[in-house]
Every structure is written in C-alpha cells, then in structure tokens.
Design an enzyme around this catalytic site. Structure first.
Site, PDB file in Angstrom:
ATOM      1  N   ASP A 179      -6.544  -2.974   2.074  1.00 58.26           N
ATOM      2  CA  ASP A 179      -5.326  -2.868   0.591  1.00 58.26           C
ATOM      3  C   ASP A 179      -4.456  -4.214   0.761  1.00 58.26           C
ATOM      4  OD1 ASP A 179      -4.880  -1.604   3.405  1.00 58.26           O
ATOM      5  OD2 ASP A 179      -2.514  -2.359   2.582  1.00 58.26           O
ATOM      6  N   HIS A 195      -2.921  -9.974   9.339  1.00 60.83           N
ATOM      7  CA  HIS A 195      -3.441  -8.101   8.026  1.00 60.83           C
ATOM      8  C   HIS A 195      -4.504  -8.437   7.688  1.00 60.83           C
ATOM      9  CE1 HIS A 195      -1.859  -4.559   6.820  1.00 60.83           C
ATOM     10  NE2 HIS A 195      -3.334  -4.744   7.617  1.00 60.83           N
ATOM     11  N   TYR A 245      -8.313   8.096  14.003  1.00 56.35           N
ATOM     12  CA  TYR A 245      -6.908   7.764  14.419  1.00 56.35           C
ATOM     13  C   TYR A 245      -6.771   5.957  13.820  1.00 56.35           C
ATOM     14  CZ  TYR A 245      -8.586   5.238  19.029  1.00 56.35           C
ATOM     15  OH  TYR A 245      -9.004   4.542  19.291  1.00 56.35           O
ATOM     16  N   GLU A 269      -8.531 -11.278  10.206  1.00 59.47           N
ATOM     17  CA  GLU A 269      -9.333  -9.817   9.648  1.00 59.47           C
ATOM     18  C   GLU A 269      -9.799  -9.837   8.261  1.00 59.47           C
ATOM     19  OE1 GLU A 269      -6.346  -6.571   9.320  1.00 59.47           O
ATOM     20  OE2 GLU A 269      -7.476  -5.350  10.206  1.00 59.47           O
ATOM     21  N   TRP A 280       2.348   6.994  11.809  1.00 59.85           N
ATOM     22  CA  TRP A 280       0.288   6.897  11.633  1.00 59.85           C
ATOM     23  C   TRP A 280      -0.358   5.349  12.223  1.00 59.85           C
ATOM     24  CZ3 TRP A 280      -2.645   3.924   8.607  1.00 59.85           C
ATOM     25  CH2 TRP A 280      -3.658   4.148   7.747  1.00 59.85           C
ATOM     26  N   GLU A 286      -3.885  -3.977  19.605  1.00 54.38           N
ATOM     27  CA  GLU A 286      -3.058  -4.350  18.355  1.00 54.38           C
ATOM     28  C   GLU A 286      -2.139  -3.347  18.527  1.00 54.38           C
ATOM     29  OE1 GLU A 286      -4.776  -4.026  15.151  1.00 54.38           O
ATOM     30  OE2 GLU A 286      -3.334  -3.995  13.679  1.00 54.38           O
ATOM     31  N   ASP A 333      -6.791  -1.442  17.553  1.00 55.75           N
ATOM     32  CA  ASP A 333      -5.810  -0.828  16.813  1.00 55.75           C
ATOM     33  C   ASP A 333      -5.370   0.328  17.719  1.00 55.75           C
ATOM     34  OD1 ASP A 333      -3.500  -0.860  15.704  1.00 55.75           O
ATOM     35  OD2 ASP A 333      -4.965  -1.827  13.383  1.00 55.75           O
ATOM     36  N   ARG A 341       0.982 -11.407  13.203  1.00 57.19           N
ATOM     37  CA  ARG A 341      -0.045 -10.120  12.389  1.00 57.19           C
ATOM     38  C   ARG A 341       0.137 -10.586  11.025  1.00 57.19           C
ATOM     39  NH1 ARG A 341      -4.510  -8.373  11.980  1.00 57.19           N
ATOM     40  NH2 ARG A 341      -4.072  -6.329  11.203  1.00 57.19           N
ATOM     41  N   HIS A 397      -2.201   1.438  16.098  1.00 61.23           N
ATOM     42  CA  HIS A 397      -1.344   1.651  15.146  1.00 61.23           C
ATOM     43  C   HIS A 397       0.088   2.875  15.575  1.00 61.23           C
ATOM     44  CE1 HIS A 397      -2.095   2.478  10.834  1.00 61.23           C
ATOM     45  NE2 HIS A 397      -2.877   1.533  11.295  1.00 61.23           N
ATOM     46  N   ARG A 434     -13.522  -4.768  15.330  1.00 58.02           N
ATOM     47  CA  ARG A 434     -12.713  -4.057  15.926  1.00 58.02           C
ATOM     48  C   ARG A 434     -13.034  -2.433  16.122  1.00 58.02           C
ATOM     49  NH1 ARG A 434      -7.804  -1.214  12.093  1.00 58.02           N
ATOM     50  NH2 ARG A 434      -9.059   0.405  12.182  1.00 58.02           N
ATOM     51  N   ASN A 494       1.236  -1.419  -0.336  1.00 60.12           N
ATOM     52  CA  ASN A 494      -0.111  -0.351  -0.113  1.00 60.12           C
ATOM     53  C   ASN A 494       0.565   1.228   0.127  1.00 60.12           C
ATOM     54  OD1 ASN A 494      -2.326   1.017  -0.439  1.00 60.12           O
ATOM     55  ND2 ASN A 494      -2.741   0.895   2.210  1.00 60.12           N
ATOM     56  N   GLU A 521       2.618  -6.481  11.330  1.00 65.78           N
ATOM     57  CA  GLU A 521       1.400  -6.329  10.001  1.00 65.78           C
ATOM     58  C   GLU A 521       2.397  -5.783   8.724  1.00 65.78           C
ATOM     59  OE1 GLU A 521      -2.630  -3.976  10.794  1.00 65.78           O
ATOM     60  OE2 GLU A 521      -0.808  -2.104  10.013  1.00 65.78           O
ATOM     61  N   HIS A 539     -14.270  -4.310  11.024  1.00 68.66           N
ATOM     62  CA  HIS A 539     -14.070  -3.047  11.816  1.00 68.66           C
ATOM     63  C   HIS A 539     -15.599  -1.904  11.812  1.00 68.66           C
ATOM     64  CE1 HIS A 539      -9.532  -2.941   9.352  1.00 68.66           C
ATOM     65  NE2 HIS A 539     -10.025  -3.840  10.381  1.00 68.66           N
TER      66      HIS A 539
HETATM   67  C1  CS2 Z   1      -4.320  -1.522   9.666  1.00 64.17           C
HETATM   68  C2  CS2 Z   1      -4.518  -1.584   8.020  1.00 64.17           C
HETATM   69  O1  CS2 Z   1      -5.813  -3.713   9.197  1.00 64.17           O
HETATM   70  C3  CS2 Z   1      -4.623  -2.883  10.731  1.00 64.17           C
HETATM   71  O2  CS2 Z   1      -4.790  -3.200  11.441  1.00 64.17           O
HETATM   72  O3  CS2 Z   1      -3.681  -1.199  10.235  1.00 64.17           O
HETATM   73  O4  CS2 Z   1      -5.609  -0.656   8.319  1.00 64.17           O
HETATM   74  C4  CS2 Z   1      -3.174  -0.689   7.895  1.00 64.17           C
HETATM   75  O5  CS2 Z   1      -3.292   0.747   8.370  1.00 64.17           O
HETATM   76  C5  CS2 Z   1      -3.425  -0.504   5.892  1.00 64.17           C
HETATM   77  O6  CS2 Z   1      -3.345  -2.224   6.083  1.00 64.17           O
HETATM   78  C6  CS2 Z   1      -2.173  -0.074   5.690  1.00 64.17           C
HETATM   79  O7  CS2 Z   1      -1.540  -0.601   4.670  1.00 64.17           O
HETATM   80 MG    MG Z   2      -3.444  -2.228  12.295  1.00 65.95          MG
END
Ligand code: CS2
Ligand code: MG
Length: 401
Positions: free
Chosen positions: A315, A311, A161, A338, A401, A235, A209, A282, A211, A149, A39, A261, A124
């Site tokens: 994407d 993961h 976030y 997921e 991020w 996570e 998550d 993950r 992040h 989630r 991604n 991930e 999600h």
């Molecule tokens: C995230 C993702 O799915 C998850 O747990 O952390 O949305 C992640 O931000 C994206 O897959 C990044 O490419």
């Molecule tokens: Mg994640």
C-alpha cells in the site's frame, strides 16, 4: 534566476489498489513526484494537498526543500498527524526528485553517495496454517530471498493476524472484521517459529509482525518465548503510543524489536531511540515527512546503534520504494527494507528503475528518484474506497488490528 514551481497536481489512481501521487512542475521544465498514499484514508491526504498545500507551492523556489518543509510543518500551526505528515512527505519527496534531476544525479548521490551497492530486503510468507505458511516460505527461499516475515493463522481464529483476507483488498466493502485471542496466539507463535526455523536452517533471517496486538507484559512473554528461534526482528509488539511501555519489554527479552510503521514524526520515536528500547525503526518516507524528516530520524537512530527497517507494504506506492532505496543506499545505518510486490497493474501506471535481484534490492542510476507516473494510464484506474480491516476480541471488544 531561481526556478519556480508553476504547477502541482494530485493524481489519485487505483491500479489494483489505491495510490495518491503528487506531481510538481517547475518553470525550467523539471518535474518531480512524491507518494501521498495513506491506506484507507487516501482522499483525506488528496484534499489536504489539493486544498491547502498546492496553493502554497505555486511560485516557490523548488530548490528550497528545508525551508518548504519548515513552512508546511511549522506554518500550519497544527503539527504532526498522519494526514498532514503524508502530505508534507509527498511535497518533500517530489522536491528531492526535482533537485536530483536538476543536478543530473540519482538521488542517492545527492544524499552523500552510496554506502552500499544493494539492500537486504524481506518479503512476506502468510499462511492459513503452519504448513501453508512454510510452503510459501519454501517458494521465497527458492526465489532467492534472504529474509522472510512469517505469519500464520492461529488455530481457532478465523483470520491470519495483520494480513488481509485472501483476495487482498476488499474494494467498496465496509471494513472486514477479524477475531483475536491473545492467549491462543501466545501459545501458537513459538510453535510456528520452531517449525519455520527447522525448515529454513540457521542462515535465513526470520521476522514476525505482531501488529500492535499485545499489552506490554504479553509482549515481553512473546519476545522471551521466541528467543530460541533467533528472529531478525519482532515487529510492533505494542501500539507504542506509550513509548515507555517498551522499557518493560526490553528488560525481559533480547529478541530484536522493530517499531514505527504508523509513526509520522521523530517525536513518536524519541524515547524509543534515545533509551535504546528498539533495534530497528520502521518509519517510511511516505508517512514520516519525506526524505528530509526521515533523515533526521535515521541520524538520531544512528547515534544509538539503531538501524532502519522501513515499512514497504504494497500500500506504499512504487514511488515510496524508489525513494526508500536511494535513502537506504546512502545512509550509514540502513538495516533492512520491507518488500512486497505491487499489483501488476501498478506497472502500467508507474515506470521505475529500481529492481530486485538475488534477494537484494538495487536503486537505479537515472537522475532523480528514477520513477515516473503515466497520467493517462492512471486515469484508466479510478479510485475505489477501500478500508483496512478491524479486529475484535472474542467477547466483541474492539481491539488493535
Ligand atoms: C504491515 C502492513 O507491512 C507491514 O508490516 O504491518 O501490512 C500494514 O498492515 C499496512 O501497510 C497498513 O496500511
Ligand atoms: Mg507491520
């Protein structure tokens, strides 16, 4: 005589979002596909495959999956890294697809057969506020999910976030910038989960998550403050580039931890696994070296009672989901998968036989991965540059991020 690889093509397409796919064809008329989507850096992997790996594949015996993996990993001299490992993953996945088709079996059979019939998955619920997130939770509960989630906007911050701005991917734009305040978040997260637990009752699995946004001691505080709400997992509390940092988090909380991930090899999680610093790993087929390497990671994890939670954001292409479900169906230490719905247009380009039913995922029974790509349809959706977001602390410091 052994079969030979006669062609390998990189297909870049954007049905709602960018996907990179490698298709390998053999002299015996078999073909296989693998996901190569990274991604925000898609064309780097496409070029790595096209310029460097495709010439090495032509003429090779497609049955020699392990040898090809070692050839591309050790033989590059430059090891690891997301671009290299995503490219290797695509080759590896396509070769497993071919091997399973040659055997006339769905891939999970080649991996040892079914350890389970269906796989628990989570989806999600993202909301601008707690109430908004809980409305989405309600919809998922009605749709039959058993694990959700939950993420919600922190009051005083503009963005949710770890979640893209509404409207999903900002095609052609420069990276969007979010703002972040750890203190506000640490005060807010327990309120979100107090409300969520009250809403869903005791049986529903709740996940969250972070992040990569916290420092180790902040992560320990968060884990502790969420203990009363009995999360399935928390996570990516820290970036985990420093695996040892998780020792501190682990010592201070019993909230289950999931990480990985963004990892691409077993070396990224070696200490996390062998020191039992996490509960779920993950890593995904597409970014961690394909079926061959992910199995190595899962086997190491199994020794320490750690389960998989691959993961599966949107994407990662439907090809990764197909592979993940065969993998998850076969291995002894599957934990959860997921699941995020792909854009509608993706089903014009890819046709798959896996399915979601009653909140569980099922792999299909057709030989191989059970997924094909329609190259003419793929050509109707040309690539568009799309960046992931970036994030800054309120004083302007660039943050995770
Ligand atoms: C995230 C993702 O799915 C998850 O747990 O952390 O949305 C992640 O931000 C994206 O897959 C990044 O490419
Ligand atoms: Mg994640």
């Amino acid at each position: 005589m052994a079969d030979r690889i006669v062609a390998a093509r990189v297909i870049v397409t954007s049905p709602g979002r960018n996907f990179v796919t490698l298709k390998i064809e053999t002299a015996d008329g078999l073909s296989g596909i693998g996901d190569a989507t990274l991604n925000g850096r898609e064309l780097a992997v496409a070029a790595y495959l096209q310029e460097h790996l495709v010439p090495l594949l032509i003429g090779r015996d497609p049955a020699r999956i392990e040898d090809t993996w070692q050839y591309l990993y050790r033989g590059a001299y430059w090891r690891r890294g997301p671009v290299t490992m995503t490219a290797i993953s695509a080759v590896d996945t396509a070769l497993w697809d071919i091997k399973a088709k040659a055997a006339g079996m769905p891939l999970y059979q080649l991996l040892g057969g079914a350890s389970r019939e269906h796989m628990l998955c989570y989806t999600h619920a993202d909301g601008t506020t707690i109430e908004h997130a809980l409305d989405v939770v309600d919809r998922h509960v009605s749709a039959g999910y058993h694990a959700i989630r939950v993420q919600a906007g922190v009051p005083g911050l503009q963005r949710i976030y770890g979640v893209h701005a509404p409207g999903a991917v900002d095609m052609d734009a420069l990276p969007a910038e979010g703002d972040w305040d750890t203190a506000k978040y640490l005060r807010f997260a327990p309120k979100l989960f107090e409300a969520a637990r009250l809403r869903v009752g005791e049986d529903m699995h709740l996940l969250h998550d972070t992040h990569h946004r916290l420092l180790p001691n902040e992560a320990a505080q968060l884990g502790k403050s969420l203990e009363p709400f009995n999360l399935f997992w928390l996570e990516d509390v820290t970036p985990a580039e420093n695996q040892e940092a998780l020792r501190h988090v682990r010592r201070h909380t019993t909230t289950p931890l999931a990480i990985g991930e963004v990892f691409n090899t077993i070396w990224d999680c070696q200490a996390l696994i062998t020191e039992q610093l996490i509960d779920y790993i993950r890593t995904a087929v597409v970014h961690a070296g394909g079926i061959t390497h992910l199995r190595r990671i899962a086997d190491l994890a199994a020794l320490y009672g750690i389960r998989t939670g691959c993961h599966g954001a949107a994407d990662l292409s439907p090809v990764t989901m197909a592979a993940a479900l065969h993998f998850g169906r076969a291995i002894p230490n599957f934990g959860i998968q997921e699941y995020s719905v792909h854009p509608n247009e993706a089903s014009e380009v890819f046709r798959w036989d896996w399915r979601l039913e009653g909140g569980y995922l099922f792999s299909g029974e057709s030989p191989g991965l059970g997924i094909t790509i329609d190259e003419a349809a793929a050509a109707r959706f040309p690539y568009r540059r799309a960046y992931l977001d970036v994030n800054r602390l309120t004083d302007g410091t660039l943050w995770n991020w």
